[in-house]
Every structure is written in C-alpha cells, then in structure tokens.
Design a protein around this motif. Structure first.
Motif, PDB file in Angstrom:
ATOM      1  N   UNK A  83       0.817  -1.203   0.000  1.00  0.00           N
ATOM      2  CA  UNK A  83       0.000   0.000   0.000  1.00  0.00           C
ATOM      3  C   UNK A  83       0.860   1.265   0.000  1.00  0.00           C
ATOM      4  N   UNK A  84       2.168   1.094   0.072  1.00  0.00           N
ATOM      5  CA  UNK A  84       3.093   2.232   0.087  1.00  0.00           C
ATOM      6  C   UNK A  84       3.015   3.008  -1.222  1.00  0.00           C
ATOM      7  N   UNK A 100      -6.446   3.794   3.162  1.00  0.00           N
ATOM      8  CA  UNK A 100      -5.305   2.887   3.014  1.00  0.00           C
ATOM      9  C   UNK A 100      -4.894   2.206   4.316  1.00  0.00           C
ATOM     10  N   UNK A 101      -5.263   2.768   5.453  1.00  0.00           N
ATOM     11  CA  UNK A 101      -4.875   2.166   6.730  1.00  0.00           C
ATOM     12  C   UNK A 101      -5.921   1.173   7.254  1.00  0.00           C
ATOM     13  N   UNK A 151       9.380  -0.559   3.640  1.00  0.00           N
ATOM     14  CA  UNK A 151       8.830   0.681   4.197  1.00  0.00           C
ATOM     15  C   UNK A 151       7.500   0.405   4.878  1.00  0.00           C
ATOM     16  N   UNK A 152       7.026   1.375   5.646  1.00  0.00           N
ATOM     17  CA  UNK A 152       5.686   1.262   6.201  1.00  0.00           C
ATOM     18  C   UNK A 152       4.679   1.142   5.060  1.00  0.00           C
ATOM     19  N   UNK A 153       3.524   0.582   5.377  1.00  0.00           N
ATOM     20  CA  UNK A 153       2.440   0.353   4.426  1.00  0.00           C
ATOM     21  C   UNK A 153       2.706  -0.839   3.510  1.00  0.00           C
ATOM     22  N   UNK A 244       3.462  -1.202  10.788  1.00  0.00           N
ATOM     23  CA  UNK A 244       3.658  -0.865   9.387  1.00  0.00           C
ATOM     24  C   UNK A 244       2.597   0.112   8.872  1.00  0.00           C
ATOM     25  N   UNK A 245       1.674   0.517   9.755  1.00  0.00           N
ATOM     26  CA  UNK A 245       0.639   1.466   9.363  1.00  0.00           C
ATOM     27  C   UNK A 245      -0.579   0.807   8.757  1.00  0.00           C
ATOM     28  N   UNK A 246      -0.706  -0.525   8.937  1.00  0.00           N
ATOM     29  CA  UNK A 246      -1.766  -1.288   8.294  1.00  0.00           C
ATOM     30  C   UNK A 246      -2.808  -1.758   9.308  1.00  0.00           C
ATOM     31  N   UNK A 247      -4.028  -1.983   8.836  1.00  0.00           N
ATOM     32  CA  UNK A 247      -5.107  -2.561   9.659  1.00  0.00           C
ATOM     33  C   UNK A 247      -5.362  -1.764  10.924  1.00  0.00           C
TER      34      UNK A 247
END
Length: 249
Positions: A83-84, A100-101, A151-153, A244-247
C-alpha cells in the motif's frame, strides 16, 4: 473435461529439492509477467515482488523459515502486500491517505499478492519447473520486515522458491469434495467420523511415501502440536501490521 493446464494443476506437488541452477532470464521474466497480469481488486495493483538474490538475505530468510531449501538452489521470490506505492501517489497528488490504513484495503492487497503468487506457481509447473510456497517466511515477521528493508504500508505475505526439480514426491491426498464443497450454505453439524475414510487414505500415504515415512492422519495433525495453544513469534503479525501502518481499523 481435461487439458494440459488442468492436468498440471491436478498433479500439483510441492518441490523442496532443486538442482543447483538458477532460472534463466527468459523463464524468470515469463513468470514475472504472468504474476503481473493477475486479477487485481479495483485495479489498485497493491502488491510487489522481491527477487532475493543477496546471499546474506537468503541465509537470513532460510534461518527464519527453518527450512534448508529456502534460499538455497533455485530462485526465491517474496510477494508483498504493497500500500506504500498508492499512499505515495495520493500524497504526491496533495491528498490524505484515505482508506489505506483500513483492514479492508489491506485484505485487498493481501488477496492481490496471493492470487499473483498462485498464478506464478501454476505457470512454473506448466514450464516443467518445481515450486514450493513459503508461509514459513513469517515465522519471525518483525525480523523479516527488517531484513527486507520494507517501508511502512507494506507487509510480506508469502514466499515462493522456484527451480529445476531434483525430486519427484508422491501426490498428497486432499480432503474429499464432500468435505469442501457445500450448496448455498455451510453445514453446522460436523462429526470427526466423517473423516474416517480420509484419515485412512492419509495414513496410507505417509506410510508408503518415499521420504519421511511416518504413521499419521489428517485429524491427528489438526489435534497436534502445531495448533496447540501457545505463543509463537508468528503471533507478532498483528503487532507488525499495526507498526507498518496497516489494519488500524
């Protein structure tokens, strides 16, 4: 109905021993093109592929997987829910991250990556190559993210090892269709006795196969140590996803 593609799929076997050679550039590019053309949710194309050629990284991933064939002979690919890239597109167009998060969008990315890796597997087998999918890369998800410098995402979903087969294992018996396919709804009544015949088939398979013979059955595996309660490093997955900035929701 049968054709060459279906026959390859019906004869799928995971290959864990490969000859000491890498894929040719032509074969590798063919497989990557197949993955690239996979169906993608909303045309967001939320996956990326890492081709791991660095020996230090291959060794580290082998240690995480605890499997001697991972990163050994053949080619190692890691499929990443990504998603980055789309985050950067939105930000560089002056927008916020939108959805996106969310867990829903992460699931889209995970599905994109999973479909693409399965397409690559089918293509590899149709080319006379062998392959094995690698869920074991996430035995230590936090360490893997660091090794891959992600990277994050992003999050590594699955790996795949592909090469020239150096073994010919027997076909592993799957659950019968009447235990997998249901009409219009899921049956809530289940008895372990429904799997008695299948248990016998699996036990015969393990008893007669060429390598790693043992006495075992399907239901014994489900009742075994792998699903027993306890903490594993794999249980860090949700923590790593959040980091990672997800979910986030």
């Amino acid at each position: 109905m049968n054709n060459e593609t279906i026959q390859h799929q019906l004869n799928h076997r995971s290959i864990r021993a490969f000859k000491a050679q890498s894929l040719s550039p032509e074969d590798r590019n063919t497989l990557l093109e197949v993955a690239r053309q996979t169906s993608t949710s909303n045309f967001f194309q939320q996956f990326s592929i890492l081709h791991i050629t660095d020996e230090t990284k291959r060794q580290a991933i082998r240690e995480i997987s605890n499997q001697p064939y991972v990163g050994a002979n053949g080619d190692l690919f890691i499929f990443v829910a990504d998603l980055y890239r789309n985050q950067q597109i939105r930000q560089q167009k002056g927008l916020d991250d939108g959805r996106l998060h969310t867990t829903e969008v992460f699931f889209q990315a995970m599905q994109d990556a999973t479909l693409a890796i399965q397409n690559m597997l089918v293509a590899a087998e149709s080319m006379g190559l062998g392959a094995v999918l690698l869920g074991s890369i996430n035995n230590q998800p936090k360490r893997l993210v660091q090794i891959l410098e992600l990277p994050k995402m992003t999050f590594p979903v699955l790996g795949i090892q592909i090469g020239v087969p150096d073994q010919a294992p027997q076909l592993k018996p799957r659950l019968p269709l009447d235990q997998l396919v249901f009409e219009n709804g899921y049956p809530h009544e289940f008895s372990i006795e429904q799997l008695a015949d299948y248990d016998e088939v699996v036990q015969t398979y393990y008893d007669l196969r060429n390598a790693n013979q043992r006495i075992d059955s399907f239901t014994n595996q489900i009742a075994g140590a792998k699903l027993a309660d306890g903490l594993l490093q794999r249980d860090e997955i949700l923590e790593v996803l959040h980091a990672q900035g997800l979910c986030w929701r």
